[in-house]
Scaffold this active site. Structure first.
Site, PDB file in Angstrom:
ATOM      1  N   TRP A 185       0.830  -1.336   0.012  1.00 39.62           N
ATOM      2  CA  TRP A 185      -0.027   0.080   0.076  1.00 39.62           C
ATOM      3  C   TRP A 185       1.052   1.157  -0.187  1.00 39.62           C
ATOM      4  O   TRP A 185       1.735   1.365   0.910  1.00 39.62           O
ATOM      5  CB  TRP A 185      -0.899   0.031   1.228  1.00 39.62           C
ATOM      6  CG  TRP A 185      -1.539   1.474   1.227  1.00 39.62           C
ATOM      7  CD1 TRP A 185      -2.419   1.650   0.525  1.00 39.62           C
ATOM      8  CD2 TRP A 185      -1.137   2.384   2.074  1.00 39.62           C
ATOM      9  NE1 TRP A 185      -3.076   3.173   0.941  1.00 39.62           N
ATOM     10  CE2 TRP A 185      -2.148   3.539   2.047  1.00 39.62           C
ATOM     11  CE3 TRP A 185      -0.196   2.566   3.258  1.00 39.62           C
ATOM     12  CZ2 TRP A 185      -1.990   4.775   2.657  1.00 39.62           C
ATOM     13  CZ3 TRP A 185      -0.193   3.794   3.937  1.00 39.62           C
ATOM     14  CH2 TRP A 185      -1.103   4.765   3.635  1.00 39.62           C
ATOM     15  N   GLU A 226      -3.053  -3.085  -2.469  1.00 37.65           N
ATOM     16  CA  GLU A 226      -4.088  -2.548  -1.577  1.00 37.65           C
ATOM     17  C   GLU A 226      -4.628  -1.081  -2.197  1.00 37.65           C
ATOM     18  O   GLU A 226      -3.842  -0.187  -2.097  1.00 37.65           O
ATOM     19  CB  GLU A 226      -3.981  -2.466  -0.166  1.00 37.65           C
ATOM     20  CG  GLU A 226      -4.884  -1.821   0.765  1.00 37.65           C
ATOM     21  CD  GLU A 226      -4.484  -1.488   2.048  1.00 37.65           C
ATOM     22  OE1 GLU A 226      -3.289  -1.837   2.557  1.00 37.65           O
ATOM     23  OE2 GLU A 226      -5.363  -1.003   2.758  1.00 37.65           O
ATOM     24  N   LYS A 228      -6.860   2.443  -2.421  1.00 40.45           N
ATOM     25  CA  LYS A 228      -7.492   3.362  -1.566  1.00 40.45           C
ATOM     26  C   LYS A 228      -8.308   4.500  -2.367  1.00 40.45           C
ATOM     27  O   LYS A 228      -8.038   4.796  -3.415  1.00 40.45           O
ATOM     28  CB  LYS A 228      -6.496   3.981  -0.913  1.00 40.45           C
ATOM     29  CG  LYS A 228      -6.801   4.799   0.532  1.00 40.45           C
ATOM     30  CD  LYS A 228      -5.684   5.034   1.411  1.00 40.45           C
ATOM     31  CE  LYS A 228      -6.327   5.786   2.805  1.00 40.45           C
ATOM     32  NZ  LYS A 228      -5.430   5.945   3.586  1.00 40.45           N
ATOM     33  N   ASP A 259      -9.421  -3.006   1.405  1.00 37.41           N
ATOM     34  CA  ASP A 259      -9.813  -2.552   2.706  1.00 37.41           C
ATOM     35  C   ASP A 259     -10.987  -1.961   2.847  1.00 37.41           C
ATOM     36  O   ASP A 259     -11.305  -1.098   1.991  1.00 37.41           O
ATOM     37  CB  ASP A 259      -8.488  -1.413   3.034  1.00 37.41           C
ATOM     38  CG  ASP A 259      -8.741  -1.113   4.387  1.00 37.41           C
ATOM     39  OD1 ASP A 259      -9.675  -0.596   4.785  1.00 37.41           O
ATOM     40  OD2 ASP A 259      -7.380  -0.991   5.114  1.00 37.41           O
ATOM     41  N   HIS A 262     -11.529   1.756   2.382  1.00 38.84           N
ATOM     42  CA  HIS A 262     -11.137   2.476   1.217  1.00 38.84           C
ATOM     43  C   HIS A 262     -12.107   2.503  -0.085  1.00 38.84           C
ATOM     44  O   HIS A 262     -11.637   2.622  -1.124  1.00 38.84           O
ATOM     45  CB  HIS A 262      -9.700   1.601   0.821  1.00 38.84           C
ATOM     46  CG  HIS A 262      -8.717   1.669   1.822  1.00 38.84           C
ATOM     47  ND1 HIS A 262      -7.445   1.330   1.703  1.00 38.84           N
ATOM     48  CD2 HIS A 262      -8.524   2.394   3.051  1.00 38.84           C
ATOM     49  CE1 HIS A 262      -6.718   1.797   2.433  1.00 38.84           C
ATOM     50  NE2 HIS A 262      -7.395   2.109   3.663  1.00 38.84           N
ATOM     51  N   HIS A 286      -8.278  -6.342   4.212  1.00 33.35           N
ATOM     52  CA  HIS A 286      -7.954  -5.484   5.481  1.00 33.35           C
ATOM     53  C   HIS A 286      -9.280  -5.216   5.897  1.00 33.35           C
ATOM     54  O   HIS A 286      -9.966  -4.317   5.480  1.00 33.35           O
ATOM     55  CB  HIS A 286      -7.305  -4.143   5.242  1.00 33.35           C
ATOM     56  CG  HIS A 286      -5.729  -4.292   5.244  1.00 33.35           C
ATOM     57  ND1 HIS A 286      -4.729  -3.180   4.998  1.00 33.35           N
ATOM     58  CD2 HIS A 286      -4.724  -5.408   5.554  1.00 33.35           C
ATOM     59  CE1 HIS A 286      -3.759  -3.466   5.300  1.00 33.35           C
ATOM     60  NE2 HIS A 286      -3.455  -5.147   5.199  1.00 33.35           N
ATOM     61  N   ASP A 294     -12.178   7.058   6.272  1.00 35.02           N
ATOM     62  CA  ASP A 294     -11.440   6.032   6.564  1.00 35.02           C
ATOM     63  C   ASP A 294     -10.947   5.959   7.744  1.00 35.02           C
ATOM     64  O   ASP A 294      -9.630   6.265   8.077  1.00 35.02           O
ATOM     65  CB  ASP A 294     -10.277   5.822   5.422  1.00 35.02           C
ATOM     66  CG  ASP A 294      -9.234   4.670   5.765  1.00 35.02           C
ATOM     67  OD1 ASP A 294      -9.448   3.726   6.149  1.00 35.02           O
ATOM     68  OD2 ASP A 294      -8.064   5.183   5.270  1.00 35.02           O
ATOM     69  N   ASP A 296     -10.356   4.019  10.641  1.00 31.60           N
ATOM     70  CA  ASP A 296      -9.910   2.591  11.332  1.00 31.60           C
ATOM     71  C   ASP A 296     -10.431   2.469  12.662  1.00 31.60           C
ATOM     72  O   ASP A 296      -9.606   2.496  13.455  1.00 31.60           O
ATOM     73  CB  ASP A 296      -8.497   2.917  11.416  1.00 31.60           C
ATOM     74  CG  ASP A 296      -7.754   2.712   9.904  1.00 31.60           C
ATOM     75  OD1 ASP A 296      -7.807   1.742   9.154  1.00 31.60           O
ATOM     76  OD2 ASP A 296      -7.393   4.022   9.059  1.00 31.60           O
ATOM     77  N   ASP A 325      -7.257  -4.411   9.973  1.00 26.64           N
ATOM     78  CA  ASP A 325      -6.438  -3.106   9.979  1.00 26.64           C
ATOM     79  C   ASP A 325      -7.095  -1.921  10.705  1.00 26.64           C
ATOM     80  O   ASP A 325      -8.227  -1.411   9.899  1.00 26.64           O
ATOM     81  CB  ASP A 325      -6.190  -2.778   8.557  1.00 26.64           C
ATOM     82  CG  ASP A 325      -5.161  -1.375   8.356  1.00 26.64           C
ATOM     83  OD1 ASP A 325      -4.825  -1.297   9.218  1.00 26.64           O
ATOM     84  OD2 ASP A 325      -5.348  -1.141   7.158  1.00 26.64           O
TER      85      ASP A 325
HETATM   86  C1  RNT Z   1      -3.780   2.898   5.029  1.00 30.97           C
HETATM   87  C2  RNT Z   1      -4.048   1.260   4.767  1.00 30.97           C
HETATM   88  C3  RNT Z   1      -2.829   0.488   5.108  1.00 30.97           C
HETATM   89  C4  RNT Z   1      -2.336   0.977   6.546  1.00 30.97           C
HETATM   90  C5  RNT Z   1      -1.226  -0.094   7.160  1.00 30.97           C
HETATM   91  C6  RNT Z   1      -0.751   0.503   8.484  1.00 30.97           C
HETATM   92  O1  RNT Z   1      -4.939   3.527   4.484  1.00 30.97           O
HETATM   93  O2  RNT Z   1      -5.032   0.794   5.078  1.00 30.97           O
HETATM   94  O3  RNT Z   1      -3.064  -0.877   5.132  1.00 30.97           O
HETATM   95  O4  RNT Z   1      -3.384   1.117   7.362  1.00 30.97           O
HETATM   96  O5  RNT Z   1      -0.600  -0.735   6.269  1.00 30.97           O
HETATM   97 ZN    ZN Z   2      -5.435  -1.356   5.033  1.00 38.52          ZN
END
Ligand code: RNT
Ligand code: ZN
Length: 418
Positions: A185, A226, A228, A259, A262, A286, A294, A296, A325
Site C-alpha cells: 500500500w 491495496e 484506496k 480494505d 477504502h 484488511h 477511512d 480505522d 487493519d
Molecule cells: C492505509 C492502509 C494501510 C495501513 C497499514 C498500516 O490506509 O489501510 O493498510 O493502514 O498498512
Molecule cells: Zn489497510
C-alpha cells in the site's frame, strides 16, 4: 463428555434448520486471521522518531502505548491469550529490530532485522507471519510520492525497499512453514485537483513492473496490492486506485487487497468478493471500520462486517487472505485487538451457522418471501451458545470475563509505562 445444556439445545435448533454445528466449528478453525501489529503502538514502529505520515492518522492518547519490541510483543501475547483459534501476525517493515550493529535505512533491511519476530511467532504458536513494506513516516515519503515519484532517486529507494521486503517475506514463509502475504500500500496522492492523473500512475506501474521483474518464490510469497480512495491531506487523487490495482493484478498474477475502509461509504465491499473470485484464485482483506471516513475504528458486529464475513465464509478459508487493519489510540490497545479479532471470528461463525445452501436454493427457485423470512429468523438463533462452547474448548473465556485479564494487565503493566 456430554455437551453443556445451552450448547446441546443450540445444536439441536441448528440441526432442525439443516445446519451442522460441528462442521461449522471445524471450518471456523481453518480461518487464520492476520492480526496487525500496528494497533499496539499507534503505527509508530521502531525505525524513526517522526510523526505518522502518509494520509493516515491515529487519534486518542490512552495510556500504555507499547514503545519498544519487548512491550509490543508482550501486548500481542496478552491479546492472543484471549482470542480463540490459531492466527497470524501482520508486521510492517518499520517494525524492524536493530540489534548491536545498529540502524539501517529501509532499502537495506534484511531478514536478520526480523529474526526476533520469527522467534516470537514460533514461541507464540502463530500459524504464520505476513508483511508490509512501509512507504510512510519517512523523509523520502514526505513529498507524498514514493513508487510514483518522478524523482528517480526517491523512486529507486522505494523499489529497493520493496525488493528487500520480498526477501524478508520469503524468509518468514520458510521459517514458519506457511506462505507470507506481502501487501503493498502506497500513500501516494494529491491534496488538490490534479492537472495530470496519468503520469503518476504510469510511473507507479513502471515501478511495480520493475519490482516484479526480480525473482521471488511465488510458492512462498503471495503479493497483494491495496487500493484506496483518499488519504488525509491527499483528498483529491490517489495514485493506487481500485481500478488501477484491479487491472494490474489481473494482468500480472498478483492479488487484490480490499480494505473495507477504502471505498465510498455507501459502497458495499462484500458485494465485490464474488466478482473478484471469478477472476482470481484468492482475494485479500484488511477488515476495518470506516466511520464517516477511512477512520480505522475497531470492528463491531455491524451489518458491514456480517455481510463481508458471509461472503468470505461462502468462499472458504482457502480463497481468502484475511487481515485486520485499524488503529484506535483512544481505548486500551490490547482490548482493541481482542474485541476486533473476536468480532471477526464471531461474524465468520454467524455466517457459517446460516443455512447457506438452503437459502441459495430459495433464491434460485424464486421463493423470495420465504428467503426474506429465513434470512431474518436466523439472526435470532443462539449463535452465542455455540461461540461460548468453542471458546470453552479452546480454553478461552467465552463472554465478557476476558476483560478482567485486560484490566489487570493495564494496571500492572501498561499504566507503568511512563
Ligand atoms: C492505509 C492502509 C494501510 C495501513 C497499514 C498500516 O490506509 O489501510 O493498510 O493502514 O498498512
Ligand atoms: Zn489497510
Amino acid at each position: 463428555m456430554a455437551d453443556n445444556p445451552r450448547f446441546a439445545s443450540a445444536k439441536a435448533l441448528y440441526k432442525n434448520l439443516g445446519v451442522d454445528v460441528e462442521a461449522a466449528l471445524k471450518t471456523l478453525e481453518r480461518f487464520h486471521v492476520s492480526m496487525h501489529c500496528w494497533q499496539g503502538d499507534d503505527v509508530v514502529g521502531f525505525d524513526h522518531d517522526g510523526a505518522l505520515t502518509g494520509g493516515i492518522q491515529t487519534t486518542g492518547n490512552y495510556p500504555g502505548r507499547a514503545r519498544n519490541p519487548k512491550e509490543l510483543m508482550a501486548d500481542i501475547e496478552k491479546a492472543l491469550s484471549l482470542i480463540p483459534g490459531t492466527h497470524r501476525l501482520n508486521l510492517h517493515a518499520n517494525y524492524a529490530i536493530f540489534g548491536k550493529d545498529g540502524f539501517v535505512d529501509r532499502d537495506a533491511l534484511e531478514p536478520r532485522h526480523f529474526a526476533p519476530w520469527v522467534k516470537f511467532a514460533k514461541k507464540a504458536g502463530l500459524q504464520g507471519l505476513d508483511f508490509n513494506p512501509t512507504y510512510f513516516s519517512h523523509p523520502l515519503a514526505a513529498s507524498g510520492r514514493t513508487l510514483s515519484s518522478e524523482d528517480e532517486k526517491v523512486r529507486r529507494f522505494w523499489i529497493r525497499h520493496t525488493v528487500a521486503c520480498l526477501r524478508i517475506a520469503e524468509y518468514f514463509a520458510r521459517e514458519m512453514g506457511t506462505p507470507t502475504a506481502l501487501n503493498i500500500w502506497i500513500p501516494d496522492g494529491l491534496k488538490d485537483v490534479p492537472a495530470d492523473r496519468t503520469t503518476p500512475r504510469a510511473v507507479y506501474k513502471k515501478s511495480l513492473d520493475e519490482i516484479f521483474a526480480t525473482d521471488y518464490d511465488r510458492s512462498l510469497v503471495e503479493v497483494t496490492i491495496e487500493s484506496k480512495l483518499f488519504g488525509i491531506g491527499l483528498e483529491s487523487y490517489t495514485v493506487g486506485s481500485h481500478e488501477f490495482y484491479m487491472n494490474y493484478a489481473a494482468k500480472n498474477n498478483v492479488l487484490c487487497l480490499l480494505d473495507s475502509g477504502h471505498f465510498h461509504l455507501s459502497e458495499n465491499v462484500a458485494d465485490k468478493i464474488s466478482s473478484m473470485l471469478l477472476f482470481a484464485d484468492k482475494v485479500a482483506f484488511h477488515v476495518s471500520r470506516p466511520v464517516r471516513w477511512d477512520s480505522d475504528h475497531v470492528l463491531r458486529q455491524d451489518d458491514m462486517l456480517l455481510d463481508i464475513a458471509r461472503e468470505i465464509a461462502l468462499a472458504g478459508p482457502d480463497r481468502v487472505i484475511l487481515a485486520l487493519d485499524y488503529f484506535d489510540a483512544s481505548i486500551n490497545r490490547v482490548a482493541a485487538w481482542v474485541i476486533g479479532m473476536r468480532n471477526m471470528l464471531k461474524a465468520l461463525l454467524a455466517a457459517l451457522l446460516q443455512p447457506n445452501a438452503k437459502m441459495a436454493k430459495l433464491q434460485s427457485e424464486g421463493r423470495f418471501t420465504e428467503l426474506l423470512m429465513l434470512q431474518e429468523e436466523v439472526k435470532n438463533y443462539p449463535m452465542g451458545d455455540v461461540w461460548a462452547e468453542w471458546c470453552r474448548r479452546r480454553g478461552m473465556p467465552a463472554r465478557e470475563d476476558w476483560f478482567a485479564a485486560v484490566e489487570d494487565y493495564e494496571k500492572k503493566v501498561q499504566r507503568k509505562r511512563k
